[in-house]
Design a protein around this motif. Structure first.
Motif, mmCIF file in Angstrom:
data_model
loop_
_atom_site.group_PDB
_atom_site.id
_atom_site.type_symbol
_atom_site.label_atom_id
_atom_site.label_comp_id
_atom_site.label_asym_id
_atom_site.label_seq_id
_atom_site.Cartn_x
_atom_site.Cartn_y
_atom_site.Cartn_z
ATOM 1 N N GLN A 1 4.725 -44.889 -1.011
ATOM 2 C CA GLN A 1 3.674 -44.253 -0.215
ATOM 3 C C GLN A 1 4.128 -42.895 0.304
ATOM 4 O O GLN A 1 3.325 -41.957 0.395
ATOM 5 N N VAL A 2 5.397 -42.790 0.633
ATOM 6 C CA VAL A 2 5.943 -41.489 1.053
ATOM 7 C C VAL A 2 5.864 -40.503 -0.106
ATOM 8 O O VAL A 2 5.424 -39.353 0.058
ATOM 9 N N ALA A 3 6.286 -40.955 -1.292
ATOM 10 C CA ALA A 3 6.231 -40.092 -2.480
ATOM 11 C C ALA A 3 4.797 -39.676 -2.775
ATOM 12 O O ALA A 3 4.533 -38.510 -3.107
ATOM 13 N N LEU A 4 3.875 -40.607 -2.652
ATOM 14 C CA LEU A 4 2.473 -40.300 -2.940
ATOM 15 C C LEU A 4 1.943 -39.236 -1.978
ATOM 16 O O LEU A 4 1.253 -38.294 -2.414
ATOM 17 N N ALA A 5 2.266 -39.357 -0.709
ATOM 18 C CA ALA A 5 1.805 -38.368 0.266
ATOM 19 C C ALA A 5 2.360 -36.985 -0.066
ATOM 20 O O ALA A 5 1.646 -35.970 0.034
ATOM 21 N N MET A 6 3.616 -36.924 -0.459
ATOM 22 C CA MET A 6 4.227 -35.646 -0.833
ATOM 23 C C MET A 6 3.548 -35.057 -2.066
ATOM 24 O O MET A 6 3.264 -33.851 -2.127
ATOM 25 N N LEU A 7 3.282 -35.905 -3.038
ATOM 26 C CA LEU A 7 2.690 -35.412 -4.282
ATOM 27 C C LEU A 7 1.230 -35.030 -4.094
ATOM 28 O O LEU A 7 0.719 -34.154 -4.806
ATOM 29 N N ASP A 8 0.557 -35.637 -3.140
ATOM 30 C CA ASP A 8 -0.793 -35.184 -2.789
ATOM 31 C C ASP A 8 -0.747 -33.721 -2.345
ATOM 32 O O ASP A 8 -1.627 -32.918 -2.703
ATOM 33 N N VAL A 9 0.278 -33.381 -1.584
ATOM 34 C CA VAL A 9 0.440 -31.996 -1.133
ATOM 35 C C VAL A 9 0.774 -31.089 -2.316
ATOM 36 O O VAL A 9 0.239 -29.986 -2.446
ATOM 37 N N VAL A 10 1.659 -31.565 -3.200
ATOM 38 C CA VAL A 10 2.070 -30.766 -4.359
ATOM 39 C C VAL A 10 0.865 -30.395 -5.208
ATOM 40 O O VAL A 10 0.676 -29.218 -5.559
ATOM 41 N N VAL A 11 0.033 -31.375 -5.554
ATOM 42 C CA VAL A 11 -1.090 -31.071 -6.453
ATOM 43 C C VAL A 11 -2.161 -30.244 -5.747
ATOM 44 O O VAL A 11 -2.898 -29.491 -6.403
ATOM 45 N N SER A 12 -2.226 -30.364 -4.428
ATOM 46 C CA SER A 12 -3.173 -29.536 -3.679
ATOM 47 C C SER A 12 -2.698 -28.088 -3.630
ATOM 48 O O SER A 12 -3.487 -27.153 -3.798
ATOM 49 N N LYS A 13 -1.413 -27.921 -3.434
ATOM 50 C CA LYS A 13 -0.850 -26.580 -3.318
ATOM 51 C C LYS A 13 -0.713 -25.893 -4.674
ATOM 52 O O LYS A 13 -0.846 -24.667 -4.772
#
Length: 201
Positions: A98-110
């Motif tokens: 879940q931590v990784a998913l939250a980070m990757l949500d930011v990555v794909v948004s940015k």
């Protein structure tokens, strides 16, 4: 997703431990104007790697070319995106999904043009059982980088998870078109084809 160590039998293909962290270091220093969008030199270098991969006749040499391609894919051209991606990989390896998913949500948004951001998120989504969302992210990877054999292998895994053996076969055949010596894709394809042949339906 990555193909190199995918289980060689159909039974193991459906297991949860088949997903791998996609790690590497970009060999070209030039930065793209938009994160994830390769500049001309980067695109040319990657094109040559794919030509070399397709022409390779030695599995060891092909594996080295594969690793260089993973290297190229991992770097977006934006240091902050790359740093967050590395942190997400570390979280994945620690099973903090879940931590990784939250980070990757930011990555794909940015960096929406950073194919590997979508690919990493597809991997996490598969690992937590969200197959439809994972498949959607694989589609985004392939829209940005149609040669992404890791995402295609991911599609194969998802299709297996959804009971679609023929769809998985199609995905692995596409992997082999790009990476003829991929041992994982070839083993998976063989197992799937045997499973389909033995299925009276």
């Amino acid at each position: 997703m990555r193909t190199a160590h995918i289980a060689p039998t159909f039974r193991r293909l459906a297991g949860a431990g088949l997903l791998l962290a996609l790690l590497a270091v970009w060999v070209l220093p030039a930065r793209a104007e938009e994160p994830g969008a390769p500049d001309v030199a980067q695109a040319a270098a990657l094109q040559q790697l794919f030509l070399d991969l397709k022409a390779a006749t030695d599995p060891t040499a092909a594996r080295q070319i594969e690793l260089r391609i993973w290297d190229a894919w991992l770097h977006s051209g934006d240091d902050s995106v790359d740093r967050l991606t590395r942190e997400a990989i570390a979280a994945m390896q620690a099973n903090q999904l879940q931590v990784a998913l939250a980070m990757l949500d930011v990555v794909v948004s940015k960096a929406p043009r950073f194919a590997e951001g979508w690919n990493k998120r597809a991997t996490v989504l598969y690992m937590i059982g969200q197959l439809d969302r994972s498949l959607e992210d694989c589609g985004k990877v392939l829209a940005l980088e149609p040669r992404h054999f890791g995402a295609l292998a991911g599609v194969g895994l998802i299709r297996i998870g959804k009971g679609d053996k023929k769809g998985a076969i199609s995905a692995y055949r596409k992997v082999i078109e790009i990476y003829p010596l991929s041992p994982g894709a070839r083993a998976n394809l063989e197992a799937l084809e045997q499973a389909v042949e033995g299925d009276p339906t």
